[in-house]
Design an enzyme around this catalytic site. Structure first.
Site, PDB file in Angstrom:
ATOM      1  N   ASN A 174       0.871  -1.178   0.000  1.00  0.00           N
ATOM      2  CA  ASN A 174       0.000   0.000   0.000  1.00  0.00           C
ATOM      3  C   ASN A 174       0.905   1.223   0.000  1.00  0.00           C
ATOM      4  O   ASN A 174       1.505   1.559   1.016  1.00  0.00           O
ATOM      5  CB  ASN A 174      -0.884  -0.030   1.256  1.00  0.00           C
ATOM      6  CG  ASN A 174      -1.716   1.239   1.400  1.00  0.00           C
ATOM      7  OD1 ASN A 174      -1.841   2.023   0.468  1.00  0.00           O
ATOM      8  ND2 ASN A 174      -2.280   1.441   2.584  1.00  0.00           N
ATOM      9  N   LYS A 217       0.108   4.206  -0.286  1.00  0.00           N
ATOM     10  CA  LYS A 217      -0.565   5.375   0.336  1.00  0.00           C
ATOM     11  C   LYS A 217      -0.356   6.618  -0.533  1.00  0.00           C
ATOM     12  O   LYS A 217      -0.256   6.500  -1.746  1.00  0.00           O
ATOM     13  CB  LYS A 217      -0.069   5.591   1.765  1.00  0.00           C
ATOM     14  CG  LYS A 217      -0.118   4.326   2.603  1.00  0.00           C
ATOM     15  CD  LYS A 217       0.039   4.599   4.076  1.00  0.00           C
ATOM     16  CE  LYS A 217       0.132   3.273   4.812  1.00  0.00           C
ATOM     17  NZ  LYS A 217      -0.001   3.400   6.252  1.00  0.00           N
ATOM     18  N   HIS A 264      -9.589   1.108   4.472  1.00  0.00           N
ATOM     19  CA  HIS A 264      -8.339   1.221   5.241  1.00  0.00           C
ATOM     20  C   HIS A 264      -8.596   2.116   6.458  1.00  0.00           C
ATOM     21  O   HIS A 264      -9.372   3.072   6.380  1.00  0.00           O
ATOM     22  CB  HIS A 264      -7.235   1.817   4.355  1.00  0.00           C
ATOM     23  CG  HIS A 264      -5.881   1.725   4.979  1.00  0.00           C
ATOM     24  ND1 HIS A 264      -5.450   2.619   5.929  1.00  0.00           N
ATOM     25  CD2 HIS A 264      -4.877   0.832   4.811  1.00  0.00           C
ATOM     26  CE1 HIS A 264      -4.223   2.274   6.306  1.00  0.00           C
ATOM     27  NE2 HIS A 264      -3.858   1.196   5.649  1.00  0.00           N
ATOM     28  N   GLU A 312      -6.989   4.422   7.726  1.00  0.00           N
ATOM     29  CA  GLU A 312      -6.734   5.855   7.505  1.00  0.00           C
ATOM     30  C   GLU A 312      -7.933   6.508   6.831  1.00  0.00           C
ATOM     31  O   GLU A 312      -8.238   7.672   7.082  1.00  0.00           O
ATOM     32  CB  GLU A 312      -5.448   6.039   6.678  1.00  0.00           C
ATOM     33  CG  GLU A 312      -4.219   5.759   7.535  1.00  0.00           C
ATOM     34  CD  GLU A 312      -3.011   5.249   6.768  1.00  0.00           C
ATOM     35  OE1 GLU A 312      -2.981   5.370   5.529  1.00  0.00           O
ATOM     36  OE2 GLU A 312      -2.094   4.716   7.427  1.00  0.00           O
ATOM     37  N   GLU A 314      -5.863  -5.445  10.263  1.00  0.00           N
ATOM     38  CA  GLU A 314      -4.839  -4.437  10.553  1.00  0.00           C
ATOM     39  C   GLU A 314      -5.172  -3.727  11.872  1.00  0.00           C
ATOM     40  O   GLU A 314      -5.954  -2.767  11.881  1.00  0.00           O
ATOM     41  CB  GLU A 314      -4.808  -3.390   9.435  1.00  0.00           C
ATOM     42  CG  GLU A 314      -4.448  -3.951   8.084  1.00  0.00           C
ATOM     43  CD  GLU A 314      -3.762  -2.901   7.224  1.00  0.00           C
ATOM     44  OE1 GLU A 314      -2.649  -3.164   6.775  1.00  0.00           O
ATOM     45  OE2 GLU A 314      -4.334  -1.814   7.021  1.00  0.00           O
ATOM     46  N   GLY A 342       2.104   1.726  10.785  1.00  0.00           N
ATOM     47  CA  GLY A 342       3.058   2.832  10.675  1.00  0.00           C
ATOM     48  C   GLY A 342       3.723   3.191  11.990  1.00  0.00           C
ATOM     49  O   GLY A 342       4.368   4.231  12.112  1.00  0.00           O
ATOM     50  N   SER A 378       3.041  -2.634  10.251  1.00  0.00           N
ATOM     51  CA  SER A 378       4.501  -2.595  10.428  1.00  0.00           C
ATOM     52  C   SER A 378       5.190  -3.909  10.070  1.00  0.00           C
ATOM     53  O   SER A 378       6.169  -4.294  10.712  1.00  0.00           O
ATOM     54  CB  SER A 378       4.858  -2.182  11.860  1.00  0.00           C
ATOM     55  OG  SER A 378       4.359  -0.881  12.125  1.00  0.00           O
TER      56      SER A 378
HETATM   57  C1  PEP Z   1      -0.883  -0.201   5.814  1.00  0.00           C
HETATM   58  O1  PEP Z   1      -0.737   0.827   5.201  1.00  0.00           O
HETATM   59  O2  PEP Z   1      -1.896  -0.876   5.616  1.00  0.00           O
HETATM   60  C2  PEP Z   1       0.156  -0.621   6.757  1.00  0.00           C
HETATM   61  C3  PEP Z   1       0.023  -1.753   7.388  1.00  0.00           C
HETATM   62  O3  PEP Z   1       1.237   0.222   6.917  1.00  0.00           O
HETATM   63  P1  PEP Z   1       2.650  -0.124   7.645  1.00  0.00           P
HETATM   64  O4  PEP Z   1       3.123  -1.428   7.052  1.00  0.00           O
HETATM   65  O5  PEP Z   1       3.525   1.020   7.309  1.00  0.00           O
HETATM   66  O6  PEP Z   1       2.342  -0.267   9.099  1.00  0.00           O
END
Ligand code: PEP
Length: 248
Positions: free
Chosen positions: A9, A11, A94, A96, A166, A172, A212
């Site tokens: 992703n 982003k 997501h 976010e 998630e 992040g 992460s």
């Molecule tokens: C994500 O954007 O779905 C995500 C898991 O980001 P990160 O791997 O940076 O935590």
């Protein structure tokens, strides 16, 4: 057999030229063909990245779509526009988007339906906040998100959907859920799908962990029975790391 799926992703990162540079770097690595590798890139980069991955096994994804096909929705992107580009996947719901753009379980459900109608495979994100986990409510929260996301989704479509668990506190932040906790939640999500549909449907749906994930944590996660892949933000922006994740 569930085919593992590693989805990057990106982003809101990478201009068109940055995207092409990253894809060219990724293409220098030999990727394991038994793992589905997906890059979910910004809207503006989709067409160019599509051309750049033409002769590879890498699949293309968007990061959002609108549930209507067209209309007075300034600034939104229709599934028809995405389908014309030839995307395979779309991230839906997501955290976010839920957090900053008022995405709700209801809009997530509408978006899943429209994606399926246009043969775009949804990667549906669910997950609890730290507060909810500390209060011991993580299963209750995730169950509600999953059941609302799958409301009126026909059994024949379920296996075209990927669920990404998630936990919001792990995105992040550098904090990863332990592989045991991640697997436990993926197993729980699978049990919800089995109960709502059929045993076989739950067995076949792919469930990713996200939060992460890095090259040094992927192997342990992927060894777990109910984790079929990862949705990856930060590490997917580094070609070598993305290749390591796919080739875990
Ligand atoms: C994500 O954007 O779905 C995500 C898991 O980001 P990160 O791997 O940076 O935590």
């Amino acid at each position: 057999m569930r085919k593992p799926i590693i989805a990057g992703n990106w982003k809101m990162n990478n201009t068109i030229s940055d995207s092409l540079a990253l894809i060219e770097e990724i293409k220098k690595h030999k990727l394991n063909e038994n793992v589905e590798a997906v890059v979910c890139v910004p809207f503006t980069s989709l067409s160019e990245v599509k051309k750049a991955i033409e002769s590879t096994n890498i699949k293309l994804g968007a990061q959002n779509l609108h549930w209507e096909e067209n209309g007075a929705y300034t600034g939104e992107i229709s599934p028809l526009m995405l389908k014309e580009i030839g995307i395979d996947y779309c991230i839906i719901g997501h955290s976010e988007r839920r957090q900053y753009f008022n995405e709700t379980d209801e809009t997530v459900n509408k978006k899943i339906k429209t994606a399926l109608k246009h043969n775009i495979k949804p990667i549906v994100c669910v997950g609890e906040t730290l507060e909810e986990r500390e209060a011991g409510r993580e299963e209750e929260i995730v169950k509600e998100q999953v059941l609302k996301a799958f409301e009126d989704i026909d059994i024949k479509d379920v296996e075209n959907i990927v669920i990404a668990y998630e936990p919001i506190w792990a995105i992040g932040t550098g904090k990863t859920a332990s592989s045991e906790d991640a697997n436990q939640m993926c197993k729980f999500i699978r049990s919800i799908i089995k109960r709502k549909y059929e045993e076989k449907t739950g067995e076949n749906i792919r469930i990713q962990y996200g939060g992460s994930v890095k090259p040094n944590t992927i192997k342990e996660l992927m060894e777990k029975e109910d984790i079929d892949g990862a949705l990856v933000g930060g590490a997917s922006l580094i070609a070598e790391d993305f290749a390591k994740l796919v080739n875990h």
